[in-house]
Every structure is written in structure tokens, then in C-alpha cells.
Scaffold this motif. Structure first.
Motif, PDB file in Angstrom:
ATOM      1  N   ARG A  59     -71.338  36.696 -40.494  1.00 32.81           N
ATOM      2  CA  ARG A  59     -71.418  35.943 -41.748  1.00 32.81           C
ATOM      3  C   ARG A  59     -70.927  36.820 -42.890  1.00 32.81           C
ATOM      4  NH1 ARG A  59     -77.343  34.411 -42.722  1.00 32.81           N
ATOM      5  NH2 ARG A  59     -76.477  33.737 -44.705  1.00 32.81           N
ATOM      6  N   PHE A  60     -70.084  36.264 -43.720  1.00 38.91           N
ATOM      7  CA  PHE A  60     -69.579  37.022 -44.857  1.00 38.91           C
ATOM      8  C   PHE A  60     -70.499  36.920 -46.066  1.00 38.91           C
ATOM      9  CE2 PHE A  60     -65.328  36.463 -42.771  1.00 38.91           C
ATOM     10  CZ  PHE A  60     -65.121  37.813 -42.537  1.00 38.91           C
ATOM     11  N   ASN A  61     -70.422  37.924 -46.905  1.00 39.29           N
ATOM     12  CA  ASN A  61     -71.105  37.957 -48.190  1.00 39.29           C
ATOM     13  C   ASN A  61     -70.117  37.422 -49.220  1.00 39.29           C
ATOM     14  OD1 ASN A  61     -72.235  38.610 -50.647  1.00 39.29           O
ATOM     15  ND2 ASN A  61     -72.580  40.755 -50.165  1.00 39.29           N
ATOM     16  N   GLU A  62     -70.283  36.202 -49.636  1.00 40.01           N
ATOM     17  CA  GLU A  62     -69.317  35.562 -50.534  1.00 40.01           C
ATOM     18  C   GLU A  62     -69.209  36.279 -51.881  1.00 40.01           C
ATOM     19  OE1 GLU A  62     -67.076  33.430 -49.575  1.00 40.01           O
ATOM     20  OE2 GLU A  62     -67.998  33.421 -47.589  1.00 40.01           O
ATOM     21  N   ARG A  63     -70.293  36.880 -52.328  1.00 39.49           N
ATOM     22  CA  ARG A  63     -70.252  37.604 -53.607  1.00 39.49           C
ATOM     23  C   ARG A  63     -69.250  38.753 -53.545  1.00 39.49           C
ATOM     24  NH1 ARG A  63     -73.397  41.564 -56.377  1.00 39.49           N
ATOM     25  NH2 ARG A  63     -74.694  41.919 -54.555  1.00 39.49           N
ATOM     26  N   TYR A  64     -69.191  39.442 -52.399  1.00 39.50           N
ATOM     27  CA  TYR A  64     -68.229  40.526 -52.195  1.00 39.50           C
ATOM     28  C   TYR A  64     -66.799  39.998 -52.350  1.00 39.50           C
ATOM     29  CZ  TYR A  64     -65.368  43.875 -49.548  1.00 39.50           C
ATOM     30  OH  TYR A  64     -64.398  44.761 -49.152  1.00 39.50           O
ATOM     31  N   TRP A  65     -66.492  38.902 -51.660  1.00 40.52           N
ATOM     32  CA  TRP A  65     -65.135  38.364 -51.650  1.00 40.52           C
ATOM     33  C   TRP A  65     -64.747  37.796 -53.015  1.00 40.52           C
ATOM     34  CZ3 TRP A  65     -62.368  40.105 -47.853  1.00 40.52           C
ATOM     35  CH2 TRP A  65     -63.027  40.512 -46.688  1.00 40.52           C
ATOM     36  N   GLU A  66     -65.694  37.177 -53.702  1.00 41.43           N
ATOM     37  CA  GLU A  66     -65.415  36.687 -55.052  1.00 41.43           C
ATOM     38  C   GLU A  66     -65.105  37.854 -55.994  1.00 41.43           C
ATOM     39  OE1 GLU A  66     -68.974  34.477 -55.869  1.00 41.43           O
ATOM     40  OE2 GLU A  66     -68.401  32.879 -54.459  1.00 41.43           O
ATOM     41  N   ARG A  67     -65.868  38.929 -55.861  1.00 42.16           N
ATOM     42  CA  ARG A  67     -65.638  40.105 -56.708  1.00 42.16           C
ATOM     43  C   ARG A  67     -64.267  40.718 -56.404  1.00 42.16           C
ATOM     44  NH1 ARG A  67     -69.009  43.375 -59.963  1.00 42.16           N
ATOM     45  NH2 ARG A  67     -68.407  45.562 -60.000  1.00 42.16           N
ATOM     46  N   LEU A  68     -63.912  40.814 -55.125  1.00 44.87           N
ATOM     47  CA  LEU A  68     -62.620  41.362 -54.737  1.00 44.87           C
ATOM     48  C   LEU A  68     -61.476  40.521 -55.314  1.00 44.87           C
ATOM     49  CD1 LEU A  68     -60.799  43.302 -53.146  1.00 44.87           C
ATOM     50  CD2 LEU A  68     -61.138  41.817 -51.153  1.00 44.87           C
ATOM     51  N   VAL A  69     -61.566  39.207 -55.169  1.00 45.18           N
ATOM     52  CA  VAL A  69     -60.519  38.323 -55.694  1.00 45.18           C
ATOM     53  C   VAL A  69     -60.409  38.481 -57.206  1.00 45.18           C
ATOM     54  CG1 VAL A  69     -59.920  35.888 -56.082  1.00 45.18           C
ATOM     55  CG2 VAL A  69     -60.559  36.671 -53.796  1.00 45.18           C
ATOM     56  N   ASP A  70     -61.537  38.531 -57.901  1.00 41.05           N
ATOM     57  CA  ASP A  70     -61.512  38.693 -59.349  1.00 41.05           C
ATOM     58  C   ASP A  70     -60.894  40.035 -59.733  1.00 41.05           C
ATOM     59  OD1 ASP A  70     -62.262  37.555 -61.966  1.00 41.05           O
ATOM     60  OD2 ASP A  70     -63.535  39.346 -62.079  1.00 41.05           O
ATOM     61  N   TYR A  71     -61.248  41.088 -58.999  1.00 44.58           N
ATOM     62  CA  TYR A  71     -60.693  42.426 -59.259  1.00 44.58           C
ATOM     63  C   TYR A  71     -59.167  42.392 -59.144  1.00 44.58           C
ATOM     64  CZ  TYR A  71     -60.181  47.525 -58.873  1.00 44.58           C
ATOM     65  OH  TYR A  71     -59.819  48.843 -59.070  1.00 44.58           O
ATOM     66  N   VAL A  72     -58.679  41.847 -58.047  1.00 44.29           N
ATOM     67  CA  VAL A  72     -57.233  41.819 -57.799  1.00 44.29           C
ATOM     68  C   VAL A  72     -56.520  40.932 -58.827  1.00 44.29           C
ATOM     69  CG1 VAL A  72     -55.444  41.171 -56.142  1.00 44.29           C
ATOM     70  CG2 VAL A  72     -57.478  42.420 -55.364  1.00 44.29           C
ATOM     71  N   LYS A  73     -57.084  39.785 -59.149  1.00 44.72           N
ATOM     72  CA  LYS A  73     -56.468  38.909 -60.155  1.00 44.72           C
ATOM     73  C   LYS A  73     -56.419  39.585 -61.520  1.00 44.72           C
ATOM     74  CE  LYS A  73     -57.359  34.348 -58.245  1.00 44.72           C
ATOM     75  NZ  LYS A  73     -58.116  33.093 -58.387  1.00 44.72           N
ATOM     76  N   TYR A  74     -57.521  40.225 -61.897  1.00 48.92           N
ATOM     77  CA  TYR A  74     -57.565  40.893 -63.197  1.00 48.92           C
ATOM     78  C   TYR A  74     -56.539  42.027 -63.239  1.00 48.92           C
ATOM     79  CZ  TYR A  74     -59.495  42.542 -67.600  1.00 48.92           C
ATOM     80  OH  TYR A  74     -59.659  42.904 -68.913  1.00 48.92           O
ATOM     81  N   ALA A  75     -56.475  42.800 -62.155  1.00 50.34           N
ATOM     82  CA  ALA A  75     -55.493  43.889 -62.078  1.00 50.34           C
ATOM     83  C   ALA A  75     -54.077  43.333 -62.173  1.00 50.34           C
ATOM     84  CB  ALA A  75     -55.675  44.678 -60.778  1.00 50.34           C
ATOM     85  N   ASN A  76     -53.812  42.265 -61.455  1.00 49.43           N
ATOM     86  CA  ASN A  76     -52.491  41.644 -61.486  1.00 49.43           C
ATOM     87  C   ASN A  76     -52.124  41.213 -62.898  1.00 49.43           C
ATOM     88  OD1 ASN A  76     -50.121  40.556 -60.043  1.00 49.43           O
ATOM     89  ND2 ASN A  76     -50.948  38.589 -60.750  1.00 49.43           N
ATOM     90  N   ASP A  77     -53.078  40.627 -63.606  1.00 52.57           N
ATOM     91  CA  ASP A  77     -52.839  40.217 -64.993  1.00 52.57           C
ATOM     92  C   ASP A  77     -52.496  41.404 -65.887  1.00 52.57           C
ATOM     93  OD1 ASP A  77     -53.342  37.604 -64.265  1.00 52.57           O
ATOM     94  OD2 ASP A  77     -55.373  37.565 -65.118  1.00 52.57           O
ATOM     95  N   LYS A  78     -52.980  42.576 -65.510  1.00 53.58           N
ATOM     96  CA  LYS A  78     -52.722  43.797 -66.275  1.00 53.58           C
ATOM     97  C   LYS A  78     -51.483  44.546 -65.773  1.00 53.58           C
ATOM     98  CE  LYS A  78     -56.282  43.765 -69.019  1.00 53.58           C
ATOM     99  NZ  LYS A  78     -56.128  43.860 -70.466  1.00 53.58           N
ATOM    100  N   GLY A  79     -50.811  44.000 -64.748  1.00 56.79           N
ATOM    101  CA  GLY A  79     -49.630  44.652 -64.196  1.00 56.79           C
ATOM    102  C   GLY A  79     -49.958  45.830 -63.288  1.00 56.79           C
ATOM    103  N   ILE A  80     -51.151  45.799 -62.700  1.00 55.25           N
ATOM    104  CA  ILE A  80     -51.607  46.898 -61.844  1.00 55.25           C
ATOM    105  C   ILE A  80     -51.594  46.450 -60.382  1.00 55.25           C
ATOM    106  CG2 ILE A  80     -53.569  48.404 -61.294  1.00 55.25           C
ATOM    107  CD1 ILE A  80     -54.380  48.072 -64.297  1.00 55.25           C
ATOM    108  N   ILE A  81     -50.990  47.273 -59.538  1.00 52.49           N
ATOM    109  CA  ILE A  81     -50.959  47.033 -58.096  1.00 52.49           C
ATOM    110  C   ILE A  81     -52.242  47.588 -57.493  1.00 52.49           C
ATOM    111  CG2 ILE A  81     -49.795  47.645 -55.935  1.00 52.49           C
ATOM    112  CD1 ILE A  81     -47.218  47.918 -57.730  1.00 52.49           C
TER     113      ILE A  81
END
Length: 139
Positions: A59-81
């Protein structure tokens, strides 16, 4: 690419990853590396943690995956790989990581027995848990 790694800090609720990414961007940096499984940081993990402290690797921890997606999206918006390391040697081999690692049989409720070391595939169930994790991360 020029940047800075935060390895596992992103998994801790008290760590403001958006501020970190803002600082990278403001400093002209465009790269960061994070680890997916960081047992020595005390943060959230990809799998659901039961009340007894053991992980359910089915079973996955959805909070982990939501945080990861938000991290990557926010970084992408900032031009960060974001370099997302699925697995790391330290968590499976070093004394600081292995005692709290979800793949350590003492820490999971599934009876999955992984050997300490560089991700030895010791059972079909262990391979399936890793495969599910990799597929979810790729999504």
C-alpha cells in the motif's frame, strides 16, 4: 546544470522545500537531486506506515506521492531539474539507513525479507514491491 542536493530533506514536513527551491532559483541554480527512500531522515516514505511502525509494502502512502509531485511541479515552474534517485546504496548498506529501512524485514508487515546490501532480489514479493514503487515513481 548546476545545483545542490538535499537528498531526503524534502520528505520531512517541517522542511520548507518551496523556500529551498526559491533559493536555488534566485541563485541561478537549475538542478537538485533527491532520494526516494531515505530511512535515516525520519521523513515520510512511499509506503503506508501502520500504527505499530511497520510499513505495508503493498500500500502506498499517498501523502508521500502528493508531496513528490508538488516538489517536482514547483521545481519545474522555477526552471529546476529534479534528479530523483529511486534507490540508493546508503539506505541498504550503511548502519544509519538499514535499521529503519522499509525493506528490512523487521520494518515491514509483509514478511518481505531483503538482505542488507545492494538491493538483492530475495523473493518474488520483494521484486513486486520494488516494481510497484518504480512504476508509481515513473508516473
Amino acid at each position: 546544470m548546476v545545483g545542490y542536493s538535499q537528498v531526503g530533506s524534502w520528505t520531512r514536513d517541517e522542511w520548507d522545500y518551496k523556500r529551498f527551491l526559491d533559493i536555488l532559483s534566485e541563485s541561478g541554480l537549475n538542478y537538485t537531486r533527491i532520494f526516494g527512500i531515505v530511512p535515516w531522515f525520519g521523513g515520510i516514505m512511499p509506503w503506508h506506515k501502520e500504527a505499530d511502525g511497520r510499513y505495508d509494502l503493498m500500500r502506498f502512502n499517498e501523502r508521500y506521492w502528493e508531496r513528490l509531485v508538488d516538489y517536482v511541479k514547483y521545481a519545474n515552474d522555477k526552471g529546476i531539474i529534479v534528479h530523483f534517485s529511486l534507490f540508493d546504496r546508503c539506505g541498504m548498506t550503511d548502519s544509519d539507513g538499514w535499521p529503519g529501512h522499509p525493506f528490512n524485514s523487521a520494518n515491514n508487515m509483509n514478511g518481505i525479507e531483503a538482505k542488507r546490501g545492494w538491493h538483492r532480489f530475495t523473493s518474488e514479493q520483494f521484486k513486486e514491491a520494488q516494481k510497484d514503487y518504480v512504476v508509481r515513481a515513473a508516473r
